[in-house]
Design an enzyme around this catalytic site. Sequence first.
Site, short mmCIF file in Angstrom:
data_model
loop_
_atom_site.label_atom_id
_atom_site.label_comp_id
_atom_site.label_asym_id
_atom_site.label_seq_id
_atom_site.Cartn_x
_atom_site.Cartn_y
_atom_site.Cartn_z
N LYS A 1 2.76 -15.47 2.57
CA LYS A 1 2.99 -16.22 1.33
C LYS A 1 4.48 -16.52 1.29
O LYS A 1 5.20 -16.11 0.37
CB LYS A 1 2.51 -15.36 0.13
CG LYS A 1 2.48 -16.08 -1.20
CD LYS A 1 1.37 -17.09 -1.33
CE LYS A 1 1.49 -17.86 -2.64
NZ LYS A 1 0.58 -19.03 -2.70
N ASP B 1 -3.37 -18.25 0.61
CA ASP B 1 -4.36 -18.96 -0.22
C ASP B 1 -5.05 -20.04 0.61
O ASP B 1 -6.28 -20.19 0.57
CB ASP B 1 -3.73 -19.53 -1.50
CG ASP B 1 -2.42 -20.26 -1.26
OD1 ASP B 1 -1.89 -20.22 -0.13
OD2 ASP B 1 -1.91 -20.89 -2.22
N TYR C 1 0.81 -1.22 0.00
CA TYR C 1 0.00 0.00 0.00
C TYR C 1 0.85 1.26 0.00
O TYR C 1 0.42 2.30 -0.50
CB TYR C 1 -0.90 0.03 1.24
CG TYR C 1 -2.24 -0.64 1.06
CD1 TYR C 1 -2.32 -2.00 0.79
CD2 TYR C 1 -3.42 0.08 1.18
CE1 TYR C 1 -3.54 -2.62 0.64
CE2 TYR C 1 -4.66 -0.54 1.04
CZ TYR C 1 -4.70 -1.88 0.77
OH TYR C 1 -5.92 -2.49 0.63
N ASP D 1 -12.38 -8.82 4.64
CA ASP D 1 -13.67 -8.83 3.93
C ASP D 1 -14.26 -10.24 3.94
O ASP D 1 -15.47 -10.43 4.15
CB ASP D 1 -13.52 -8.37 2.48
CG ASP D 1 -13.73 -6.88 2.31
OD1 ASP D 1 -13.47 -6.15 3.28
OD2 ASP D 1 -14.16 -6.45 1.22
N ASP E 1 -6.41 -6.78 4.21
CA ASP E 1 -7.52 -6.12 3.52
C ASP E 1 -8.47 -7.18 2.96
O ASP E 1 -9.68 -7.14 3.15
CB ASP E 1 -6.98 -5.25 2.39
CG ASP E 1 -8.09 -4.62 1.57
OD1 ASP E 1 -9.03 -4.11 2.19
OD2 ASP E 1 -8.02 -4.67 0.33
C1 IPM Z 1 -10.42 -1.05 3.82
C2 IPM Z 1 -10.66 -0.49 2.46
C3 IPM Z 1 -9.50 0.43 2.14
C4 IPM Z 1 -8.24 -0.41 2.11
C5 IPM Z 1 -9.64 1.23 0.85
C6 IPM Z 1 -10.96 1.95 0.78
C7 IPM Z 1 -8.48 2.16 0.67
O1 IPM Z 1 -10.82 -1.49 1.53
O2 IPM Z 1 -10.27 -0.27 4.78
O3 IPM Z 1 -10.37 -2.26 3.93
O4 IPM Z 1 -7.95 -1.05 1.10
O5 IPM Z 1 -7.54 -0.42 3.12
MG MG Z 2 -10.93 -3.43 2.37
#
Ligand code: IPM
Ligand code: MG
Length: 370
Positions: A200, A232, A143, A260, A256
């Site tokens: 990884k 993975d 990042y 999710d 990240d």
């Molecule tokens: C998160 C989001 C952010 C990230 C984006 C919006 C920059 O996906 O906080 O998980 O990738 O960190």
């Molecule tokens: Mg995210």
Amino acid sequence: MAEFRITVIPGDGIGPEVTDSACEVLKLVAKTSGHTFTFNEVMAGGIAIDTCQQPLPEETLEAARQSDAVLLGAVGGPKWDGLPGNMRPEAALLGLRKGLGLYANLRLAILFPELKAASPLRPDLVEDGVDILIVRELTGGIYFGRRGLAESAETLEDGTPKGMEAFDIETYSEAEIERILRSGFISAMERRKKLTVVDKANILETSRLWRKVTERVKMDYPEVEVDFMYVDNASMQLLKRPTSFDVIVTSNMFGDILSDEAGMITGSIGMLPSASLGASGKPGMYEPVHGSAPDIAGQGIANPLATILSAAMMLRFSLGLSKEADRLERAVKQTLADGWRTVDLAQGDKKMVLGTEAITKKVMEAYLDE
Ligand code: IPM
Ligand code: MG
């Protein structure tokens, strides 16, 4: 009685609605605890681009730095999708993370017993409950590495010109790895004492350094059971046996993605809070894991519970008010146990579905009822 300064960044989409709710709840916490909270609302994200042509105005970062904690709603939306990377709303998030030195992102994926049916996984897989804490490194890795875009002079094997070529570099130093691992170990000590380092290492040099540093740091936490897992495989195991995870510690990018996935397993991303923390004594930033949900913005139906739970994390980690934090978390659980739902959580009984303001009131009532 203490006085705390809270910077509020409502942001875009449903951000203003959910932060309003959390602030109402925080006002009640202040009133009942005798502490004083002062709120300072500032801009970031799309709204800041529209108003002052930059996603993160200097005043916003400065206000955040001067406060005890930051409460953020969400940033972004289709309106700003066409802008170059450093001018997009998301750049505000990255700027806040870097500018406040928030290297540790704590993301909870909890399956609330009342919401079990919302999980997309088979009931037998989540029967024992899911309670995973993802500790994501937040100010390093790909990042924030060097990146670039240029016309390549080379061709593919068959002679086709490569055209434009881009790169993003992942870098991690021992010191950066060590501090995030310690956040992971400390969290594990407070929970079920199990830490999974996700990487990884079969491919990446950075991952191999993570493993080496882990071998050293784990000596300081002999009670914590540590295992290593390739990313993975981890994404597969999260679906296969989600109940077996306690704390996952991982790099910025992997965190990240996996956060999710873990959030989705609970079926209620609208419920998940997060904390981003830096050095102790510095302000932390608290935000819901869900995004700005532009499709439902302004309708008064957004689920404010993730932001309210983020406010609870703020009480605990930045303001040292753990009793109030516990009480607020119990109030949210009670609200769900009483059957109240927002539309994203609704299953069946429409009478129990409330809008943003109404469910906030229920949480406040539950808080007062204790
Ligand atoms: C998160 C989001 C952010 C990230 C984006 C919006 C920059 O996906 O906080 O998980 O990738 O960190
Ligand atoms: Mg995210």
